[in-house]
Design a protein around this motif. Structure first.
Motif, short mmCIF file in Angstrom:
data_model
loop_
_atom_site.label_atom_id
_atom_site.label_comp_id
_atom_site.label_asym_id
_atom_site.label_seq_id
_atom_site.Cartn_x
_atom_site.Cartn_y
_atom_site.Cartn_z
N PHE A 16 -29.61 -66.49 47.37
CA PHE A 16 -30.80 -67.26 47.66
C PHE A 16 -30.55 -68.82 47.23
N THR A 17 -30.94 -69.83 48.02
CA THR A 17 -31.00 -71.25 47.56
C THR A 17 -32.06 -72.02 48.06
N ARG A 18 -32.79 -72.61 47.18
CA ARG A 18 -33.96 -73.31 47.70
C ARG A 18 -33.86 -74.76 47.33
N ARG A 19 -33.91 -75.55 48.18
CA ARG A 19 -33.87 -77.20 47.92
C ARG A 19 -35.11 -77.59 47.50
N HIS A 20 -35.30 -78.67 46.62
CA HIS A 20 -36.60 -79.12 46.16
C HIS A 20 -36.40 -80.59 45.94
N ASP A 26 -40.90 -79.30 36.23
CA ASP A 26 -41.62 -78.10 36.68
C ASP A 26 -40.77 -77.12 37.30
N VAL A 27 -39.43 -77.60 37.61
CA VAL A 27 -38.55 -76.64 38.01
C VAL A 27 -38.28 -75.54 37.07
N ALA A 29 -39.99 -74.83 34.32
CA ALA A 29 -40.96 -73.88 34.31
C ALA A 29 -41.12 -72.85 35.30
N LYS A 30 -40.78 -73.22 36.56
CA LYS A 30 -41.02 -72.05 37.57
C LYS A 30 -39.59 -71.12 37.60
N VAL A 31 -38.50 -71.54 37.40
CA VAL A 31 -37.38 -70.65 37.22
C VAL A 31 -37.54 -69.86 36.07
N GLU A 32 -38.13 -70.38 34.78
CA GLU A 32 -38.55 -69.49 33.62
C GLU A 32 -39.49 -68.38 34.11
N ALA A 33 -40.33 -68.79 34.96
CA ALA A 33 -41.45 -67.76 35.19
C ALA A 33 -40.76 -66.75 36.31
N LEU A 34 -39.86 -67.10 37.02
CA LEU A 34 -39.24 -66.28 38.04
C LEU A 34 -38.40 -65.33 37.30
N VAL A 35 -37.65 -65.79 36.31
CA VAL A 35 -36.73 -64.84 35.35
C VAL A 35 -37.69 -63.86 34.48
N SER A 70 -30.10 -70.33 38.40
CA SER A 70 -29.58 -71.61 37.90
C SER A 70 -30.56 -72.57 38.74
N TYR A 71 -30.26 -73.82 38.27
CA TYR A 71 -31.27 -74.88 38.83
C TYR A 71 -30.69 -76.40 38.34
N ASP A 72 -30.98 -77.24 39.42
CA ASP A 72 -30.71 -78.60 38.93
C ASP A 72 -31.65 -79.75 39.43
N ALA A 73 -31.39 -80.67 39.68
CA ALA A 73 -32.40 -81.77 40.01
C ALA A 73 -32.68 -81.56 41.70
N SER A 74 -31.88 -80.87 42.44
CA SER A 74 -32.03 -80.69 43.88
C SER A 74 -32.22 -79.41 44.47
#
Length: 108
Positions: A16-20, A26-27, A29-35, A70-74
């Motif tokens: 799964f990949t989501r661009r943002h 904010d990202v 916090a959202k990834v931590e919540a997803l985990v 995983s996440y980054d700025a985009s």
């Protein structure tokens, strides 16, 4: 995994990949919540969750799967490698992860 013919087989994989364009805090916090959602939902199958020292990725492993967040700025990436014993619940996992990602990172 190696099959009877001696050829290597890979585990089924969900990607799964989501661009943002959201602020990185904010990202995060959202990834931590997803985990944490993943830990809550699949905790009885979960052996461990380990965050990388930089906090930009996590690995969860358990009975029948390995998951990478995983996440980054985009973008945000989630990869789940399923063992063959987890194939019967592949659709359920795919639906739940998709719903959570779509809610946290709506596509414009």
């Amino acid at each position: 995994l190696v099959n009877r013919a001696g050829l290597e087989e890979s585990m089924p994989k969900l990607q799964f990949t989501r661009r943002h364009s959201q602020p990185i805090a904010d990202v995060k916090a959202k990834v931590e919540a997803l985990v944490e959602d993943f830990r809550t939902e699949y905790g009885k199958y979960l052996n461990s969750v380990r965050w990388a020292p930089d906090g930009l990725s996590a690995k969860a492993d358990g009975k029948g799967f390995d998951a990478f967040f995983s996440y980054d700025a985009s973008k945000v990436d989630v990869v789940i490698d399923l063992s063959f014993i987890a194939i019967p619940i592949k659709g359920k996992i795919e639906t739940r992860v998709t719903e959570r990602l779509d809610r946290a990172f709506p596509q414009v």
